[in-house]
Every structure is written in C-alpha cells, then in structure tokens.
Design a protein around this motif. Structure first.
Motif, short mmCIF file in Angstrom:
data_model
loop_
_atom_site.label_atom_id
_atom_site.label_comp_id
_atom_site.label_asym_id
_atom_site.label_seq_id
_atom_site.Cartn_x
_atom_site.Cartn_y
_atom_site.Cartn_z
N SER A 114 0.99 -1.10 -0.13
CA SER A 114 0.03 0.04 -0.14
C SER A 114 0.97 1.20 -0.01
O SER A 114 0.71 2.16 -0.61
N LEU A 117 2.57 1.68 -3.39
CA LEU A 117 1.55 2.28 -4.43
C LEU A 117 1.51 3.96 -4.18
O LEU A 117 1.22 4.64 -5.31
N LEU A 118 1.40 4.29 -2.96
CA LEU A 118 1.49 5.63 -2.69
C LEU A 118 2.56 6.45 -3.13
O LEU A 118 2.47 7.70 -3.80
N VAL A 121 2.51 7.04 -6.90
CA VAL A 121 1.70 8.30 -7.47
C VAL A 121 2.23 9.24 -7.16
O VAL A 121 1.98 10.12 -8.03
N ASP A 212 -3.61 5.68 2.84
CA ASP A 212 -2.74 5.42 1.72
C ASP A 212 -3.92 5.68 0.44
O ASP A 212 -3.60 6.42 -0.49
N SER A 213 -4.98 5.16 0.72
CA SER A 213 -6.04 5.07 -0.40
C SER A 213 -6.56 6.60 -0.43
O SER A 213 -6.88 6.87 -1.81
N ILE A 216 -3.81 8.51 -2.28
CA ILE A 216 -3.69 8.16 -3.78
C ILE A 216 -5.00 8.71 -4.69
O ILE A 216 -4.59 9.13 -5.59
N SER A 219 -4.06 12.34 -4.95
CA SER A 219 -2.99 12.30 -5.83
C SER A 219 -3.53 12.40 -7.29
O SER A 219 -3.24 13.23 -8.18
N TYR A 220 -4.21 11.66 -7.38
CA TYR A 220 -4.84 11.58 -9.09
C TYR A 220 -5.81 12.57 -9.37
O TYR A 220 -5.88 13.18 -10.60
N CYS A 243 0.23 6.69 -16.43
CA CYS A 243 -0.38 6.10 -14.97
C CYS A 243 -1.22 4.94 -15.15
O CYS A 243 -1.49 4.31 -14.03
N HIS A 246 -0.03 1.93 -13.22
CA HIS A 246 -0.29 2.06 -11.48
C HIS A 246 -1.69 1.97 -11.29
O HIS A 246 -2.10 1.34 -10.23
N VAL A 250 -3.07 -0.46 -8.58
CA VAL A 250 -4.00 0.05 -7.38
C VAL A 250 -5.20 -0.65 -7.44
O VAL A 250 -5.61 -1.39 -6.40
#
Length: 316
Positions: A114, A117-118, A121, A212-213, A216, A219-220, A243, A246, A250
C-alpha cells in the motif's frame, strides 16, 4: 474452570483450513494454486532482475517498481509453505509463535505494498506536474529514504497489533478459517476481552491502507487537474498513459482487500469456501497481476524482460 485454559504459551497449536467442503479435491485444487505461485514468483523475480541488470531502468519509476515486486515476492513466500502444505500433505498444524510470525509478515508486506503504491503515485505526480525538477526531487538518496520509511512505518504500526495477541487466552476451538494466519481469525478464538485488539487492528488498517487510499485518490485528482491544463491532446494522452499501469496495480490491490473486508463484516451467511477463495485472492492476485500489468503496459519493462529472456535462451 477446566475448560477455560490459558493456552497463550508457545505450546499452543492452531489448525489451518484449506477449502471447506472441498477437502477431497485438495490435490486437484493445489494445481491452479501451484501455477499461480510459480507465475507470481517467476514474474516478480524477472522484473527485479531486469531492473537490476538494465542500466536504462535505473530511474525512480523503476526503483519503485522494484520495491513493488519485492513486496509481492514477500507476500507470496509468506503463505506459500502453509497453503501448499495443506493441499499436498494435509499439514494443517501451525505453532502459536509461527502463526504470529506469518501474520506479521503477511500484514507487513500488505502495508508495504500500500505504501509503495502511494510512493508510485507521488512519482507520477512529480513527473507530470513538474518534469524539469523530477530528477532533482526524486534522487537516489530520497528513494532510499522513502524505502526506509515504508519498512519502518509498517513495523512500528503492526508490531503492537501482533504482540497484543500474546496477552489473550485461547480456550475455544483452535481451528482457523483460512490456510494462513489472519488477525481477525486468531482473535475470534480467544475467550477473553478482545476490544483492545480490535481497536488496535482497526487503527492499523485505517492508518495504513485507509490513509494511503485517500492520498492516492487526492494525488490522481491533482494529476487530472494538471493534465487538463495541458493544451495538446496528444501530450495529455501521453502523460496519462504513464499512469495506466499504476491504476491497474491499485485496482488489483484494493479491490480484493475491500472485498475481503466486506465478506468478513457482512458475509456471515456466505458459504465458507467463498470466504476462503476471497482471502486467498487477496494475497495471490496482486503478486500475480502486477508483473503482467507492467510488462504489458510499460514498453521499457516489456523490452527489458524480453531481452532477459532472450539472453537466457541464447545461453542455453
């Protein structure tokens, strides 16, 4: 009082479960599971080897990908022995300390995935929003520091959650619901108050995958805002294409994780094998799919992997 035995010592033995109701088919069920493990281990090892040996992949994006492959390898190895042991040899027994160790590493690699993945991004956000400063922001030292923080964060958050299980008494059935040690399963077997354990476990989930989610997603949102400011549709599409891999990673991480949480909380009436299959998918799908996603969607990784495979076949 004889039934309320305190069995928290290292002598306690838990019994792991394969696929409930399908025990007679365990040998056949082991075939696809073995194939999935071999594919996950070889795929992630191949990507790690390609990134290590190909100088053109010594860039921040691929360093983070190597971290992702490392966590996927750790996640696969953490469950490999117990899962295939059940299917092949009906080896269901696992000691208390061994169970806690497996639980810790499964949770640690999940939290690390997790976190990676953060970090990935963030890498994409810097590359898209400020490409001229990309190399100066994400230096080798900064990436090493991020890796250290990821490991330290997981260790500090998860150690209390696992160690608190030692204070419990286990006087009920010692049969766990899955083919590996899962924190909620072990708690359910306790005959003492587990409210502190539940609170710490929930806090660990919220402060890792939950936080984290959210970051994320945020960030998107900033990435999309930056992309919309790019005048050229061609450049916009090119930037967003970096992207895609990624986003796939996710999805294959969070969808099984969320599904498992929902099944444990709301799927009480679902057949036992549904819980088992989703729990196994939660650990097997990300290590299996990530190498495939990045090999298919990332041209540089695809070329590097094919080059490694070509070199190995040429030597043979």
């Amino acid at each position: 009082m004889s039934t309320l035995q305190n069995t928290t010592s290292s002598s306690i033995i838990f019994l792991l479960t394969g696929v409930p109701g399908l025990e007679v088919f365990h040998t056949w069920i082991s075939i696809p599971f073995c194939f999935l493990y071999v594919t996950a281990l070889s795929g992630n090892s191949l990507i790690l080897f390609a990134i290590t040996t190909q100088p053109n992949l010594h860039e921040p994006m691929y360093y983070f990908l190597s971290m992702l492959s490392t966590t996927d390898l750790g996640l696969s190895v953490s469950t490999l022995v117990t899962m295939l042991g059940i299917f092949w040899f009906n080896a269901r027994e696992i000691g208390f300390n061994a169970c806690l160790s497996q639980m810790f590493f499964i949770q640690l690699f999940t939290v690390m995935e997790s976190s990676v993945l953060l970090a990935m991004v963030f890498d994409r956000f810097v590359a898209i929003s400020n490409p001229l400063r990309y190399a100066s922001v994400l230096t080798d030292l900064k990436i090493a520091q991020i890796g250290t923080v990821i490991i330290t964060r997981g260790t500090l958050i998860l150690t209390p959650m696992v160690m608190l299980l030692k204070r419990l008494s286990y006087c009920r059935s010692h049969v766990l619901q899955h083919s590996y040690c899962f924190h909620p399963d072990v708690m359910k077997l306790s005959c003492t108050d587990t409210r502190i354990n539940s609170a710490v476990g929930l806090a660990a989930l919220i402060t890792t995958a939950g936080v984290d989610s959210i970051f994320i997603i945020l960030s998107y949102i900033f990435i999309i805002k930056t992309l919309l400011s790019i005048a050229s549709p061609k450049e916009r599409k090119k930037a967003f294409s970096t992207c895609i891999s990624h986003i796939g990673a996710v999805a294959v991480f969070y969808i099984p994780l969320i599904s498992l949480s929902f099944v444990h909380r709301f799927g009480k009436r679902a057949p036992p094998y549904v819980h088992t299959l989703i729990a196994n998918a939660y650990l097997l799908i990300p290590p299996l799919m990530n190498p495939i996603i990045y090999s298919v969607k990332t041209k540089q990784i695809r070329k590097a992997v094919l080059k490694v495979l070509h070199c190995s076949t040429t030597k043979n």
